[in-house]
Design a protein around this motif. Structure first.
Motif, mmCIF file in Angstrom:
data_model
loop_
_atom_site.group_PDB
_atom_site.id
_atom_site.type_symbol
_atom_site.label_atom_id
_atom_site.label_comp_id
_atom_site.label_asym_id
_atom_site.label_seq_id
_atom_site.Cartn_x
_atom_site.Cartn_y
_atom_site.Cartn_z
ATOM 1 N N GLN A 193 38.612 40.292 32.472
ATOM 2 C CA GLN A 193 38.330 41.568 33.125
ATOM 3 C C GLN A 193 36.934 41.459 33.714
ATOM 4 O OE1 GLN A 193 39.054 45.124 30.814
ATOM 5 N NE2 GLN A 193 37.276 46.083 31.754
ATOM 6 N N LEU A 194 36.805 41.769 34.998
ATOM 7 C CA LEU A 194 35.533 41.603 35.692
ATOM 8 C C LEU A 194 34.754 42.901 35.846
ATOM 9 C CD1 LEU A 194 36.859 39.228 38.455
ATOM 10 C CD2 LEU A 194 35.720 38.605 36.342
ATOM 11 N N ALA A 195 35.456 44.013 35.959
ATOM 12 C CA ALA A 195 34.760 45.294 36.139
ATOM 13 C C ALA A 195 35.645 46.424 35.644
ATOM 14 C CB ALA A 195 34.419 45.515 37.610
ATOM 15 N N GLU A 196 34.997 47.485 35.206
ATOM 16 C CA GLU A 196 35.685 48.705 34.804
ATOM 17 C C GLU A 196 34.822 49.876 35.246
ATOM 18 O OE1 GLU A 196 36.745 51.061 30.694
ATOM 19 O OE2 GLU A 196 36.946 48.882 30.701
ATOM 20 N N PHE A 197 35.430 50.817 35.945
ATOM 21 C CA PHE A 197 34.678 51.982 36.385
ATOM 22 C C PHE A 197 35.606 53.179 36.512
ATOM 23 C CE2 PHE A 197 35.459 49.032 39.885
ATOM 24 C CZ PHE A 197 36.268 49.784 40.725
ATOM 25 N N ASN A 198 35.016 54.371 36.468
ATOM 26 C CA ASN A 198 35.779 55.607 36.598
ATOM 27 C C ASN A 198 36.201 55.810 38.048
ATOM 28 O OD1 ASN A 198 35.576 56.277 33.891
ATOM 29 N ND2 ASN A 198 33.654 57.354 34.189
ATOM 30 N N LEU A 199 37.317 56.471 38.211
ATOM 31 C CA LEU A 199 37.811 56.804 39.541
ATOM 32 C C LEU A 199 37.287 58.194 39.907
ATOM 33 C CD1 LEU A 199 39.656 55.904 41.876
ATOM 34 C CD2 LEU A 199 41.538 57.012 40.705
ATOM 35 N N ASP A 200 35.962 58.324 39.915
ATOM 36 C CA ASP A 200 35.362 59.631 40.167
ATOM 37 C C ASP A 200 34.689 59.719 41.530
ATOM 38 O OD1 ASP A 200 33.332 57.913 39.574
ATOM 39 O OD2 ASP A 200 32.465 59.108 37.974
ATOM 40 N N LYS B 152 32.902 51.810 45.603
ATOM 41 C CA LYS B 152 32.331 50.982 44.540
ATOM 42 C C LYS B 152 31.950 49.629 45.126
ATOM 43 C CE LYS B 152 33.320 53.819 41.179
ATOM 44 N NZ LYS B 152 32.329 54.546 40.450
ATOM 45 N N GLN B 153 30.865 49.083 44.638
ATOM 46 C CA GLN B 153 30.444 47.729 45.004
ATOM 47 C C GLN B 153 30.855 46.792 43.869
ATOM 48 O OE1 GLN B 153 28.944 46.703 47.862
ATOM 49 N NE2 GLN B 153 29.126 48.793 48.623
ATOM 50 N N ILE B 154 31.520 45.713 44.217
ATOM 51 C CA ILE B 154 31.928 44.726 43.212
ATOM 52 C C ILE B 154 31.492 43.345 43.666
ATOM 53 C CG2 ILE B 154 33.850 46.038 42.253
ATOM 54 C CD1 ILE B 154 35.741 44.516 44.031
ATOM 55 N N GLU B 155 31.243 42.489 42.687
ATOM 56 C CA GLU B 155 30.860 41.118 43.005
ATOM 57 C C GLU B 155 31.867 40.171 42.380
ATOM 58 O OE1 GLU B 155 27.065 38.102 42.814
ATOM 59 O OE2 GLU B 155 26.780 40.234 42.454
ATOM 60 N N LEU B 156 32.410 39.289 43.201
ATOM 61 C CA LEU B 156 33.375 38.297 42.739
ATOM 62 C C LEU B 156 32.735 36.922 42.854
ATOM 63 C CD1 LEU B 156 36.508 39.798 44.496
ATOM 64 C CD2 LEU B 156 35.847 40.017 42.107
ATOM 65 N N PHE C 120 46.791 58.682 50.003
ATOM 66 C CA PHE C 120 45.925 57.953 49.083
ATOM 67 C C PHE C 120 46.053 56.464 49.361
ATOM 68 C CE2 PHE C 120 45.693 55.452 45.152
ATOM 69 C CZ PHE C 120 44.349 55.630 44.868
ATOM 70 N N LYS C 121 44.913 55.780 49.453
ATOM 71 C CA LYS C 121 44.936 54.332 49.643
ATOM 72 C C LYS C 121 43.599 53.739 49.227
ATOM 73 C CE LYS C 121 43.647 53.964 54.514
ATOM 74 N NZ LYS C 121 44.011 53.384 55.792
ATOM 75 N N ALA C 122 43.592 52.439 49.109
ATOM 76 C CA ALA C 122 42.376 51.708 48.770
ATOM 77 C C ALA C 122 42.140 50.648 49.830
ATOM 78 C CB ALA C 122 42.503 51.064 47.397
ATOM 79 N N GLU C 123 40.865 50.375 50.093
ATOM 80 C CA GLU C 123 40.477 49.316 51.024
ATOM 81 C C GLU C 123 39.417 48.459 50.370
ATOM 82 O OE1 GLU C 123 39.040 51.096 54.625
ATOM 83 O OE2 GLU C 123 41.058 51.371 55.424
ATOM 84 N N LEU C 124 39.518 47.169 50.593
ATOM 85 C CA LEU C 124 38.540 46.221 50.082
ATOM 86 C C LEU C 124 37.974 45.460 51.271
ATOM 87 C CD1 LEU C 124 37.297 44.977 47.478
ATOM 88 C CD2 LEU C 124 39.103 43.268 47.596
ATOM 89 N N LYS C 125 36.641 45.506 51.402
ATOM 90 C CA LYS C 125 35.994 44.821 52.516
ATOM 91 C C LYS C 125 34.961 43.835 51.994
ATOM 92 C CE LYS C 125 36.515 48.412 55.980
ATOM 93 N NZ LYS C 125 35.830 49.310 56.897
ATOM 94 N N SER C 126 34.856 42.707 52.699
ATOM 95 C CA SER C 126 33.849 41.709 52.359
ATOM 96 C C SER C 126 32.501 42.132 52.923
ATOM 97 C CB SER C 126 34.261 40.338 52.903
ATOM 98 O OG SER C 126 34.334 40.386 54.308
ATOM 99 N N GLU C 127 31.467 41.347 52.614
ATOM 100 C CA GLU C 127 30.116 41.661 53.086
ATOM 101 C C GLU C 127 30.034 41.726 54.609
ATOM 102 O OE1 GLU C 127 26.744 39.926 50.223
ATOM 103 O OE2 GLU C 127 28.250 38.421 50.804
ATOM 104 N N LYS D 113 33.607 33.714 47.516
ATOM 105 C CA LYS D 113 32.913 34.574 46.560
ATOM 106 C C LYS D 113 31.820 35.374 47.261
ATOM 107 C CE LYS D 113 29.821 30.909 44.984
ATOM 108 N NZ LYS D 113 29.344 30.170 43.842
ATOM 109 N N GLY D 114 31.465 36.502 46.657
ATOM 110 C CA GLY D 114 30.437 37.352 47.239
ATOM 111 C C GLY D 114 30.590 38.796 46.822
ATOM 112 N N LYS D 115 29.903 39.680 47.531
ATOM 113 C CA LYS D 115 29.952 41.107 47.238
ATOM 114 C C LYS D 115 30.996 41.764 48.127
ATOM 115 C CE LYS D 115 25.286 41.478 45.567
ATOM 116 N NZ LYS D 115 24.018 42.175 45.602
#
Length: 190
Positions: A37-44, A48-52, A74-81, A115-117
């Motif tokens: 598990q790399l990260a855990e955070f509330n959906l509030d 969110k910024q994550i680092e892989l 409702f949807k989620a998006e993940l973007k690189s730096e 890898k990156g943020k």
């Protein structure tokens, strides 16, 4: 008599294949259970910024809900730096798990080649439907879980086809082992 021996050897061979299939399936399940598990955070909040730190296959999971649906946008998006959009694939079937007694649901998976943020953004949180039970008969009588009580987990994962193969392999492996060895060693056809 010769045909009986051939039949007996065939069933013993089926039992040996069952053992091999069972071992392979258990290895996949053990590997799946050891995913970090790399990260855990509330959906509030929505961003969110994550680092892989390594390439690979990852999943986004909802912790605290047995069912997650969408009543709108409702949807989620993940973007690189550099702003590239990473494709989030909805998992099918949604893998359910327990963490410290709380039910979780693997909902999206994605592959990282660099890898990156990364920036994870949730849009239209009010359109999220989250319930405790995965059974539709129970969900009808349950209230929606508030988004601020749901946690998001980011963890390593294995491909869905491997997970399905391990479950099917366990079932077939156990049956082949039991029936192959049982019939092959007891000489049930005499």
């Amino acid at each position: 008599m010769v045909n009986l021996k051939k039949m007996q050897l065939t069933f013993i061979f089926i039992g040996i294949i069952g053992i091999l299939l069972l071992i392979y399936s258990v290895r996949i399940l053990i590997k799946s259970s050891k995913n970090k598990q790399l990260a855990e955070f509330n959906l509030d909040c929505e961003t969110k910024q994550i680092e892989l730190n390594s390439n690979g296959l990852y999943s986004l999971c909802f912790l605290g809900a047995g069912f997650v649906g969408n009543q709108g946008k409702f949807k989620a998006e993940l973007k690189s730096e550099n702003g590239n959009l990473i494709k989030l694939n909805k998992t099918f079937p949604n893998y359910r798990f327990r963490q410290n007694g709380t039910i979780g649901l693997e909902y999206w998976n994605f592959e990282i080649n660099k890898k990156g943020k990364y920036t994870l953004t949730f849009k239209n949180l009010t359109d999220l439907i989250a319930k405790k039970s995965m059974l539709s008969s129970k969900r009808r009588f349950q209230n929606n879980i508030k988004t601020d009580s749901i946690k998001i987990l980011l963890k390593e994962t294995i491909p869905t086809k491997n997970r399905i193969f391990s479950i099917v392999g366990l079932v077939i492996g156990i049956n082949a082992l039991i029936w192959g060895i049982l019939i092959g060693l007891t000489n049930a056809f005499e």
